[in-house]
Design an enzyme around this catalytic site. Sequence first.
Site, PDB file in Angstrom:
ATOM      1  N   TYR A  95      61.039  28.902  35.335  1.00  0.00           N
ATOM      2  CA  TYR A  95      61.589  29.133  36.683  1.00  0.00           C
ATOM      3  C   TYR A  95      62.872  28.363  36.985  1.00  0.00           C
ATOM      4  O   TYR A  95      63.813  28.935  37.542  1.00  0.00           O
ATOM      5  CB  TYR A  95      60.509  28.908  37.753  1.00  0.00           C
ATOM      6  N   GLU A 137      50.651  32.751  39.451  1.00  0.00           N
ATOM      7  CA  GLU A 137      50.545  33.007  38.010  1.00  0.00           C
ATOM      8  C   GLU A 137      49.616  32.003  37.326  1.00  0.00           C
ATOM      9  O   GLU A 137      48.858  32.359  36.421  1.00  0.00           O
ATOM     10  CB  GLU A 137      51.947  33.015  37.377  1.00  0.00           C
TER      11      GLU A 137
HETATM   12  C1  HEM Z   1      59.865  41.342  35.710  1.00  0.00           C
HETATM   13  C2  HEM Z   1      61.021  39.175  39.865  1.00  0.00           C
HETATM   14  C3  HEM Z   1      61.178  34.900  37.615  1.00  0.00           C
HETATM   15  C4  HEM Z   1      60.772  37.214  33.382  1.00  0.00           C
HETATM   16  C5  HEM Z   1      60.138  41.112  37.024  1.00  0.00           C
HETATM   17  C6  HEM Z   1      60.177  42.129  38.041  1.00  0.00           C
HETATM   18  C7  HEM Z   1      60.513  41.529  39.205  1.00  0.00           C
HETATM   19  C8  HEM Z   1      60.684  40.126  38.926  1.00  0.00           C
HETATM   20  C9  HEM Z   1      60.661  42.196  40.541  1.00  0.00           C
HETATM   21  C10 HEM Z   1      59.891  43.613  37.817  1.00  0.00           C
HETATM   22  C11 HEM Z   1      58.422  43.837  37.994  1.00  0.00           C
HETATM   23  C12 HEM Z   1      58.022  45.258  37.716  1.00  0.00           C
HETATM   24  O1  HEM Z   1      58.241  45.731  36.619  1.00  0.00           O
HETATM   25  O2  HEM Z   1      57.475  45.886  38.597  1.00  0.00           O
HETATM   26  C13 HEM Z   1      61.144  37.825  39.620  1.00  0.00           C
HETATM   27  C14 HEM Z   1      61.431  36.828  40.632  1.00  0.00           C
HETATM   28  C15 HEM Z   1      61.477  35.614  39.994  1.00  0.00           C
HETATM   29  C16 HEM Z   1      61.225  35.870  38.583  1.00  0.00           C
HETATM   30  C17 HEM Z   1      61.629  37.115  42.095  1.00  0.00           C
HETATM   31  C18 HEM Z   1      61.737  34.254  40.545  1.00  0.00           C
HETATM   32  C19 HEM Z   1      61.327  33.838  41.703  1.00  0.00           C
HETATM   33  C20 HEM Z   1      61.084  35.160  36.266  1.00  0.00           C
HETATM   34  C21 HEM Z   1      61.135  34.153  35.230  1.00  0.00           C
HETATM   35  C22 HEM Z   1      61.035  34.806  34.033  1.00  0.00           C
HETATM   36  C23 HEM Z   1      60.911  36.229  34.323  1.00  0.00           C
HETATM   37  C24 HEM Z   1      61.253  32.662  35.470  1.00  0.00           C
HETATM   38  C25 HEM Z   1      61.055  34.231  32.635  1.00  0.00           C
HETATM   39  C26 HEM Z   1      62.079  33.706  32.114  1.00  0.00           C
HETATM   40  C27 HEM Z   1      60.515  38.535  33.653  1.00  0.00           C
HETATM   41  C28 HEM Z   1      60.332  39.550  32.642  1.00  0.00           C
HETATM   42  C29 HEM Z   1      60.050  40.746  33.307  1.00  0.00           C
HETATM   43  C30 HEM Z   1      60.084  40.426  34.718  1.00  0.00           C
HETATM   44  C31 HEM Z   1      60.441  39.335  31.140  1.00  0.00           C
HETATM   45  C32 HEM Z   1      59.756  42.086  32.682  1.00  0.00           C
HETATM   46  C33 HEM Z   1      60.872  42.982  32.866  1.00  0.00           C
HETATM   47  C34 HEM Z   1      61.549  43.491  31.649  1.00  0.00           C
HETATM   48  O3  HEM Z   1      61.732  42.770  30.672  1.00  0.00           O
HETATM   49  O4  HEM Z   1      61.931  44.653  31.757  1.00  0.00           O
HETATM   50  N1  HEM Z   1      60.448  39.904  37.584  1.00  0.00           N
HETATM   51  N2  HEM Z   1      61.027  37.212  38.402  1.00  0.00           N
HETATM   52  N3  HEM Z   1      60.942  36.393  35.675  1.00  0.00           N
HETATM   53  N4  HEM Z   1      60.365  39.108  34.878  1.00  0.00           N
HETATM   54 FE1  HEM Z   1      60.625  38.143  36.630  1.00  0.00          FE
END
Ligand code: HEM
Length: 406
Positions: A95, A137
């Site tokens: 994060y 989480e």
């Molecule tokens: C997916 C928001 C932090 C890694 C997503 C999605 C959202 C989101 C909206 C799409 C969910 C869906 O498919 O319906 C956020 C927010 C964060 C955050 C608001 C911080 C407050 C992080 C962090 C990581 C991360 C710290 C890791 C480094 C991912 C990954 C996906 C994802 C790998 C899958 C999407 C892909 O690869 O296509 N996140 N996220 N996120 N997030 Fe986050």
Amino acid sequence: LLDSKTIDIIKSTVPVLAEHGKAITTRFYQMMFTNHPELLHIFNHVNQKQGKQQQALANTVYTAAQYIDQLETLLPAVKQIAHKHRSLGVKAEHYPIVGEHLLLAIKDVLGDAATDEIINAWGEAYGVIADVFISVEQEMYNEAAQKPGGWDGFREFIITKKIEESDVITSFYLKPKDEGNLSSFQPGQYITVKAVIPGEDYTHLRQYSLSDSPDKDYYRISVKREDRKEEIPAGIVSTFLHQQVSEGDTIEITAPAGDFILQEKEKRPVVFLSGGVGQTPMISMLKTLAKKNTTTDVTYIHAAINSSHHAFDEEIRSIVNESEHMSYYVSYEQPTAKDHQAKNYKKEGYVDLPWLQSILKNNDADFYFCGPVPFMKAMNQALKEWNVADDRIHFEFFGPKGSLEN
Ligand code: HEM
């Protein structure tokens, strides 16, 4: 907690950031992957290229910022994302990396307009939002690990069977390599596969819904081979699984996750609407209801291009035939000459509201849908037009969650 001045700054700058949303998140990812290439093992490179993921993250951050003083109202949305994060192995230590690069990107795109005061306020707001995700989480990690037969992170599974279900869909039966117990799951949930593909610099993670009921000593996933379509390259993981993975091979997966699940509290009729490979979570739900000898009415409606693309026809038919409460309807978009002759479908063309109304007595049901985005938009619109209440409409996106509105 944030003071009222910080909250005011956040709320007044959300529209500015939202206006530059795409530019900021695009820059954010560029910088983050330059400084932390190891994160390319986690993120889906295809979604990155298409910009879908950037948009989803930007929208969530801005919505969360807008509701920064009442974040609890966003909990359902947070949970859906947290399921995905947990399934992918996103951890608390990731994060601050995301936060740091988000602020750098805001500064970079807004230039002088991003004063220290604004940046500090956003830094604080991000911290608050991140803490919500991290704690939700952490609970999910604990729950996955503590379940009987459960586990944390990735676990090795042997592919015990590989079965062709149609020209484009193949099922993989997975058993734990350690021969330990297998945790149950809620029908509709998915797992993440870690694909280690020869010649690729990074691992590729993909989610697949579990397509069998939860009471087995194996998990089953059913994967559509995404062939090259004009500008869109072939799916790297689906091609790998179809062509390079065989029975006896080992793959790593995470424990089941996801909030697209059967709502069994209410005893309402259930309607499943699926397009193409979107039927995988529904089969799990259908088989679960069949196992329980459900006495509620269950209608399974499936749309395929034609019989050569149509998977699980026999499996569904045999389940439905066993129950007087279940019925099954198939529509083919482009039936083949053989299909015309066999009359193995009920409707030619798309699933639409008049057809649904001719099948279902009324709109008093829980509706579940999943499939290609145009199919999902059409189903959503049809159900809204039929005045189906929002809390009876359940759907799952394969890929980043998008909008069904336009
Ligand atoms: C997916 C928001 C932090 C890694 C997503 C999605 C959202 C989101 C909206 C799409 C969910 C869906 O498919 O319906 C956020 C927010 C964060 C955050 C608001 C911080 C407050 C992080 C962090 C990581 C991360 C710290 C890791 C480094 C991912 C990954 C996906 C994802 C790998 C899958 C999407 C892909 O690869 O296509 N996140 N996220 N996120 N997030 Fe986050």
